[in-house]
Scaffold this motif. Structure first.
Motif, PDB file in Angstrom:
ATOM      1  N   ILE A  83      36.418  38.839  41.389  1.00 40.72           N
ATOM      2  CA  ILE A  83      37.145  40.339  41.616  1.00 40.72           C
ATOM      3  C   ILE A  83      38.300  40.414  40.674  1.00 40.72           C
ATOM      4  CG2 ILE A  83      38.414  41.433  43.383  1.00 40.72           C
ATOM      5  CD1 ILE A  83      36.649  40.318  45.475  1.00 40.72           C
ATOM      6  N   PHE A  84      38.966  39.520  40.419  1.00 42.29           N
ATOM      7  CA  PHE A  84      40.343  39.570  39.526  1.00 42.29           C
ATOM      8  C   PHE A  84      39.824  39.835  38.131  1.00 42.29           C
ATOM      9  CE2 PHE A  84      43.450  37.722  42.564  1.00 42.29           C
ATOM     10  CZ  PHE A  84      44.410  38.703  42.469  1.00 42.29           C
ATOM     11  N   GLU A  85      38.831  39.032  37.726  1.00 42.51           N
ATOM     12  CA  GLU A  85      38.202  39.426  36.342  1.00 42.51           C
ATOM     13  C   GLU A  85      37.585  40.711  36.295  1.00 42.51           C
ATOM     14  OE1 GLU A  85      38.624  37.724  33.670  1.00 42.51           O
ATOM     15  OE2 GLU A  85      39.409  35.891  34.821  1.00 42.51           O
ATOM     16  N   ARG A  86      37.011  41.283  37.129  1.00 40.51           N
ATOM     17  CA  ARG A  86      36.620  42.638  36.997  1.00 40.51           C
ATOM     18  C   ARG A  86      37.801  43.764  37.145  1.00 40.51           C
ATOM     19  NH1 ARG A  86      33.022  43.269  42.124  1.00 40.51           N
ATOM     20  NH2 ARG A  86      32.884  45.424  41.081  1.00 40.51           N
ATOM     21  N   ALA A  87      38.376  43.189  37.865  1.00 38.85           N
ATOM     22  CA  ALA A  87      40.065  44.209  37.961  1.00 38.85           C
ATOM     23  C   ALA A  87      40.552  44.044  36.532  1.00 38.85           C
ATOM     24  CB  ALA A  87      40.643  43.684  38.867  1.00 38.85           C
TER      25      ALA A  87
END
Length: 948
Positions: free
Chosen positions: A173-177
Motif C-alpha cells: 500500500i505504501f508503494e502504491r501511495a
C-alpha cells in the motif's frame, strides 16, 4: 511535533500488532456520548423537549430530501444535505446507503471520503469488516489522487500487520501511495516520512535483546531492513519536495555511513528543480485564495499555463500535476502522451465522473479502452453509463451511439458469413434507431439525427461489408419515409450505393423516384438520370427518361413562376403600403407646417393690433370682457382690480391661467379650497432624516394616516408632507420625516412594498439640483454568475410557481419578479442560486422550457450598461443653461399670447419656491402699480373693432 507524534503512533501500532490496534480503535474516553454511558438526569430533563422537536424536524427533512432524490437523483446538494442530517442523527444504515448512492453518481470529495472511512473504521472489529474497509479505501483512492486519503489508508493498514502477510500488505500500500502521490510537491513529504517511520518500527522489533549476540539470520534481517530505510531516504532525496533540507539533515543524522556521491548529486539536482517550482506553487495558492469566483474556463487556462511552465519530463509527475488541477483538457493531454494503461484509464474514469455531461470525454474513454484491449463487457458497461449521464442536447446521444457502433464494427470479422459479433452489431444498430426515436425524441422533441446518419451507416455496412443489398434497400426506404425524399443529396447517396454494390435496374428505379420527389435541386437529379441512360440505357429507356425529366422540369418551372409572381405581388403590396405610409407622413408634416404658419400669422395680427390700440386699450378690453361674465366675477369691488391672493390662484402653480375641465366653479369656493392646503417650505437641512416616497396611488384617501401607520414600525415619524396639486388632488408622492437618522435608514428597507396594489418606491431625500448624478437603484447592474435572468414568463406566473420550477436545479436564495410602476408583472424575473455551478446547470436545463404554454428564455444575469444623460460642453455650459425667455414652469404657450391683462403681468424673474415638497418657478410680484386705465363701453369696443 506532528512528525514526532506520528512516529510514536507508528511505533506503538507496529509493536502491539493487530489486536492492540483494534482495541485502540474501539477504545473511547469515559463520558463520551458515543460510548453509551449515562448522562445527567437533570440535563436530560431540561433538554428533552427541545431534543424531541429537533429530532422530528430532522426526520421530516430527511423524508423530504429522500423524496426529492427519488425525483432527481442528480441533485448534488440534496445528497450532501441528506448525508449531513443522517450522520447527525446517527442513522448508520441509512447513512451508508446514502453515501453509496451518491458515490455511484458522483466522485466524492476528500472530506466526504474521510468522514465515511472514519465512521466505517470505528465499526470494523472483525477481520471480515476490516476487509470491507480496505475495499472502501480502494474506491476512495480511485475517485481522486488525494495524499490525505492515501496516508490514512497506509496508517490503517498498519493495524493489520499482526495478520498473515500483514507487513507485506502495508508495504504494498505504501508503494502504491508513493507511485500515486509521492511526487506531490507540497504534500508528498508526509507520506515518505510515514513509510520510513514504519520501516524504523520494524527495525526496532527486529533488534536482538540487550546483551545478546544476534544470530546470522538475525544479522541478515537487520542488514536487509537497514538497506530498505537507506533506499527510502535516497529515493525521497531525488524528488523535488518541500522541506527537502530537513529530510537531508535527518538522513545525515540517522546514517552511520557517509552519504554516497550519487545521492548527493541527485539531491542537489532535485533541490534546484524545487527552487524553480516554488514561485509557481505559491502562485497556485494565491489563485486558490483570490480566484474562487472565477469561471472554470479561466481556472482551466491558468492550469494550462502552469502546466506548460512546469514542463516535467517524468510521466508520473505529469499525472500528479494533472490530478491536482482536475481539468479534463489536461486529462485529454494525458491520453495523447501517456501509453500506460492504468494511468490512462484511471484518468478517463475520473474525467467522466467529474464531467458526466460532456460527451467528448465518454467517446475518448471508449476509444482508450479499445486501444488498451479492455474486455468487451467492461466497455459495454461504460457505454450504458454514458447513456444515463444526462447529456444536454440530442446530438450528443447520436455521437455516443456512433462511437459505440464504430467499436462494435471493428470487432466483426466480415470474412465469415455469420458470427456472434455481427449479430450484436445489427442488434445494436436496431437499438440505436429505436432509442433515438423513443427516448431522445420524447425528451428533446427531436431525435437529434434528422439525416438518419446511423441508418445510412448501417446500410453501408450491410451493402459493402455484408453484401446484403436487400437489407440496405430496406433501410434506405425507411430513411426516405422520414422526410428525406425531397432532398437531392439523399437520393444521390442511395444511387451511389446502388451503383457501387447493386445493379443498373435498381439505379434507374432510384433515379426515377428521385426525379419525381426531389424539390430542392431537381435539375441535378435529372442530369444524373440522363447521364445513366446515355451510357447504359436503350432507346426506350432514353425516351422515357427524357419525357420524365422534361415533364418534371416543366412542372417545376411553372411552380417557380407562380411562386415568383406571388412574391412579386407581395413585394408590390409592401411597396404600396410603404408609399402610403410615406405619403401620410408627408401630409402630416405639411399640416403641422400649415398650422404653424397660421399661428405665426395670428401672432403678427395681434402684434399689429396692439401697436394701434396701445397697451391701455388692450387692457381695458380684456378686463371689461372678463368682468362682465358672472361666473368669472371675483370677490370684492367690481372696479377691475384683482386681489393679490386671487390673482395667484388664477394664474395657478404653473404661471398661466388654466381652463377647468368640469363645470364652472365659483372663484370663492375654489380659492377657499386651495387656501386650505398648507404650504410648507422644504428644509434641506433635514434631508438625512427624511425619505422620499413615490409611485403611490392618486386615489389614496388619507395618505398621511396610511403612511404614518406603515412607517411607524421604523421609528418615530415627525411629519408626513403629502404633495397635492392646486385642485387638492393627491399627486402620488410625499416626504416622510423621522426623529432619528437610523429610522430613515430602516425605512429604505420598505422599498417596493405593495400599497393598494402598487409597489411603493422609497429612496433617500436628495436634492438632484445639487447632486445631478445621484441615482437610486438597489440591484446590481454588472455580471452576476450565480443569478439568472428569465424572460417570456406568463403574466399569471407567481413567485411560488417559479420557485417550484427552479429549485429542482439547485438551492434558490431569492426570486424577484419584475413589475411596472403599477405593480403589474412584465414577464421577467431574476433567480439567485447559491453558486455558479447551480446557475449554469439551471441555464442548461431550463432554457427553452415551456411554462403555462410560454417558452421561456434563461441566461446568466448581465444587464446592459445604463446610458448616462449627455452633458453640455464646458464652453457652452452657460449658453445651454441660460434660457432666452422665461415663461413659467411649462414654458410659453403654442399661441405665444398672454392670457393675463398686461397691467397685471409681473416681472419674469423666477423665484424658487417649495410648496408641499415640490420646487417650482413662480413670477415675482411687480413693484410698479400701473395707472388705472380708462373704461370703455361695448359701443366703443365695437367701433374699435370695425376700424381698418
Amino acid at each position: 511535533a506532528e512528525r514526532g507524534g506520528r512516529r510514536a503512533e507508528l511505533h506503538k501500532m507496529a509493536a502491539a500488532g493487530a489486536e492492540a490496534a483494534a482495541e485502540e480503535e474501539k477504545r473511547l474516553p469515559e463520558g463520551d456520548p458515543e460510548s453509551g454511558g449515562d448522562s445527567d438526569d437533570e440535563g436530560d430533563s431540561d433538554s428533552s423537549g427541545d431534543g424531541e422537536d429537533e429530532e422530528k424536524e430532522n426526520e421530516a427533512e430527511i423524508q423530504r430530501l429522500e423524496e426529492q432524490l427519488s425525483i432527481n437523483a442528480f441533485d448534488y446538494n440534496c445528497h450532501l444535505d441528506l448525508i449531513k442530517l443522517l450522520r447527525q442523527e446517527g442513522e448508520l444504515v441509512k447513512l451508508r446507503r446514502a453515501r453509496q448512492k451518491m458515490s455511484e453518481l458522483f466522485p466524492l470529495t476528500e472530506e466526504i471520503w474521510l468522514d465515511w472511512l472514519k465512521d466505517e473504521i470505528k465499526m470494523a472489529s472483525e477481520i471480515s469488516e476490516r476487509e470491507k474497509v480496505y475495499e472502501l479505501f480502494e474506491r476512495a483512492v480511485k475517485d481522486y489522487i488525494c495524499p490525505e486519503i492515501w496516508l490514512e489508508y497506509a496508517q490503517y493498514s498498519i493495524g493489520g500487520i499482526g495478520q498473515e502477510g500483514g507487513i507485506e500488505r502495508v508495504r504494498s500500500i505504501f508503494e502504491r501511495a508513493l507511485t500515486a502521490v509521492g511526487l506531490h510537491v507540497t504534500k508528498g513529504t508526509a507520506l515518505w516520512e510515514a513509510y520510513r517511520e514504519f520501516e524504523n518500527a520494524i527495525l526496532e522489533t527486529a533488534q536482538p535483546a540487550p546483551g545478546s549476540i544476534p544470530s546470522p539470520e538475525q544479522q541478515q534481517v537487520l542488514c536487509s531492513q537497514l538497506e530498505k530505510i537507506h533506499t527510502l531516504f535516497r529515493r525521497q532525496l531525488g524528488i523535488p519536495l518541500l522541506d527537502m533540507e530537513a529530510s537531508y539533515a535527518e538522513y545525515e543524522e540517522w546514517s552511520e555511513e557517509p552519504i554516497p556521491e550519487t545521492t548527493i548529486k541527485n539531491y542537489k539536482k532535485a533541490l534546484q528543480q524545487l527552487e524553480k517550482c516554488k514561485p509557481y506553487e505559491e502562485a497556485l495558492v494565491i489563485l486558490a485564495l483570490t480566484l474562487s469566483c472565477k469561471t472554470k474556463r479561466e481556472l482551466l487556462w491558468s492550469d494550462l499555463v502552469f502546466f506548460q511552465i512546469y514542463s516535467f519530463s517524468s510521466l508520473s509527475q505529469v499525472v500528479s500535476l494533472a490530478d491536482r488541477n482536475f481539468t479534463f483538457l489536461v486529462w485529454l493531454f494525458q491520453d495523447r502522451q501517456l501509453k500506460v494503461k492504468e494511468l490512462v484509464l484511471s484518468a478517463h474514469d475520473r474525467a467522466v465522473r467529474n464531467c458526466p455531461w460532456t460527451v467528448g470525454l465518454w467517446i475518448r474513454y471508449l476509444l482508450a479502452m479499445e486501444r488498451h484491449r479492455v474486455e468487451h463487457n467492461i466497455i459495454s458497461e461504460v457505454f450504458e453509463k454514458a447513456l444515463n449521464a444526462g447529456f444536454i442536447q440530442a446530438t450528443d446521444y447520436v455521437e455516443i451511439w456512433q462511437a459505440y457502433l464504430d467499436y462494435l464494427r471493428r470487432r466483426v470479422d466480415f470474412t465469415q458469413d455469420s458470427s456472434k459479433e455481427l449479430e450484436e452489431l445489427r442488434s445494436a444498430f436496431a437499438r440505436a434507431v429505436e432509442y433515438l426515436k423513443q427516448e431522445v425524441e420524447e425528451r428533446f422533441s427531436e431525435s437529434g439525427d434528422p439525416s438518419c446518419t446511423i441508418m445510412q451507416n448501417w446500410a453501408r455496412v450491410e451493402a459493402r461489408l455484408c453484401n446484403n443489398m436487400q437489407k440496405a434497400r430496406e433501410l434506405w426506404d425507411n430513411i426516405m419515409t422520414k422526410g428525406n425524399a425531397k432532398y437531392a443529396n439523399m437520393w444521390l447517396e442511395y444511387y451511389n450505393l446502388e451503383r457501387a454494390h447493386g445493379d443498373t435496374q435498381h439505379c434507374r428505379k432510384a433515379l426515377h423516384r428521385a426525379v419525381q420527389c426531389t424539390s430542392d435541386y431537381p435539375e441535378h437529379v435529372c442530369e444524373v438520370l440522363l447521364t445513366l441512360e446515355r451510357i447504359e440505357g436503350t432507346l426506350e429507356d432514353w425516351d422515357a427518361a427524357v419525357q420524365k425529366t422534361e415533364n418534371r422540369l416543366a412542372r417545376v418551372n411553372e411552380q417557380r413562376a407562380k411562386a415568383a409572381e406571388k412574391e412579386a405581388a407581395l413585394a408590390k403590396q409592401e411597396e404600396e403600403r410603404a408609399e402610403q405610409r410615406k405619403q401620410a407622413r408627408a401630409e402630416k408634416k405639411a399640416s403641422k407646417k400649415a398650422k404653424k404658419t397660421r399661428t405665426g400669422d395670428k401672432r403678427k395680427v395681434d402684434e399689429d393690433d396692439e401697436g394701434e390700440w396701445g397697451q391701455e386699450e388692450g387692457f381695458q378690453f380684456h378686463f371689461n370682457f372678463k368682468s362682465e361674465l358672472p361666473s368669472k366675477r371675483h370677490r370684492g369691488e367690481g372696479d377691475g382690480e384683482l386681489p393679490e391672493e386671487d390673482m395667484e390662484v388664477e394664474t395657478g402653480l404653473l404661471g398661466r391661467s388654466e381652463k377647468p375641465d368640469g363645470p364652472a366653479v365659483p372663484k370663492e369656493k375654489a380659492s377657499t379650497s386651495r387656501k386650505d392646503i398648507p404650504k410648507v417650505f422644504h428644509d434641506s437641512s433635514k434631508d438625512k432624516v427624511t425619505v422620499f416616497v413615490s409611485n403611490l396611488s392618486y386615489t389614496m384617501a388619507e395618505p398621511e394616516a396610511k403612511l404614518r401607520e406603515l412607517f411607524g414600525s421604523c421609528g418615530e415619524v415627525v411629519e408626513i408632507r403629502a404633495v397635492f396639486n392646486n385642485k387638492g388632488t393627491f399627486r402620488g408622492y410625499c416626504y416622510v420625516q423621522f426623529r432619528e437618522e437610523e429610522a430613515a435608514r430602516q425605512a429604505l428597507a420598505l422599498d417596493r412594498t405593495a400599497v393598494e396594489g402598487r409597489p411603493m418606491f422609497v429612496s433617500p431625500c436628495v436634492d438632484k439640483n445639487k447632486n445631478p448624478d445621484f441615482k437610486v437603484f438597489r440591484y446590481s447592474t454588472t455580471l452576476e454568475k450565480h443569478k439568472l435572468f428569465i424572460s417570456g414568463l406568463p403574466f399569471s406566473c407567481t413567485k411560488e410557481e417559479l420557485e417550484e420550477v427552479c429549485k429542482a436545479h439547485g438551492n434558490v436564495k431569492d426570486i424577484r419578479l419584475v413589475t411596472n410602476r403599477a405593480g403589474k408583472p412584465k414577464g421577467l424575473a431574476y433567480v439567485e442560486y447559491e453558486n455558479e455551478a447551480q446557475a449554469s446547470q439551471a441555464v442548461l436545463k431550463m432554457d427553452g422550457l415551456t411554462v403555462k404554454d410560454h417558452v421561456i428564455k434563461v441566461m446568466i444575469s448581465n444587464p446592459p450598461l445604463r446610458k448616462l444623460p449627455e452633458r453640455p460642453e464646458p464652453g457652452r455650459a452657460s449658453l445651454a443653461l441660460a434660457p432666452r425667455h422665461i415663461y413659467g414652469a411649462r414654458g410659453k404657450g403654442r399661441t405665444q399670447l398672454s392670457m393675463m391683462p398686461r397691467a397685471l403681468q409681473r416681472q419674469s424673474n423666477p423665484v424658487a419656491k417649495a410648496e408641499n415638497g415640490m420646487v417650482q418657478n413662480s413670477p415675482a410680484a411687480s413693484s410698479d402699480t400701473p395707472a388705472e386705465p380708462k373704461k370703455m363701453s361695448n359701443a366703443d369696443f365695437a367701433k374699435m373693432l370695425l376700424k381698418k
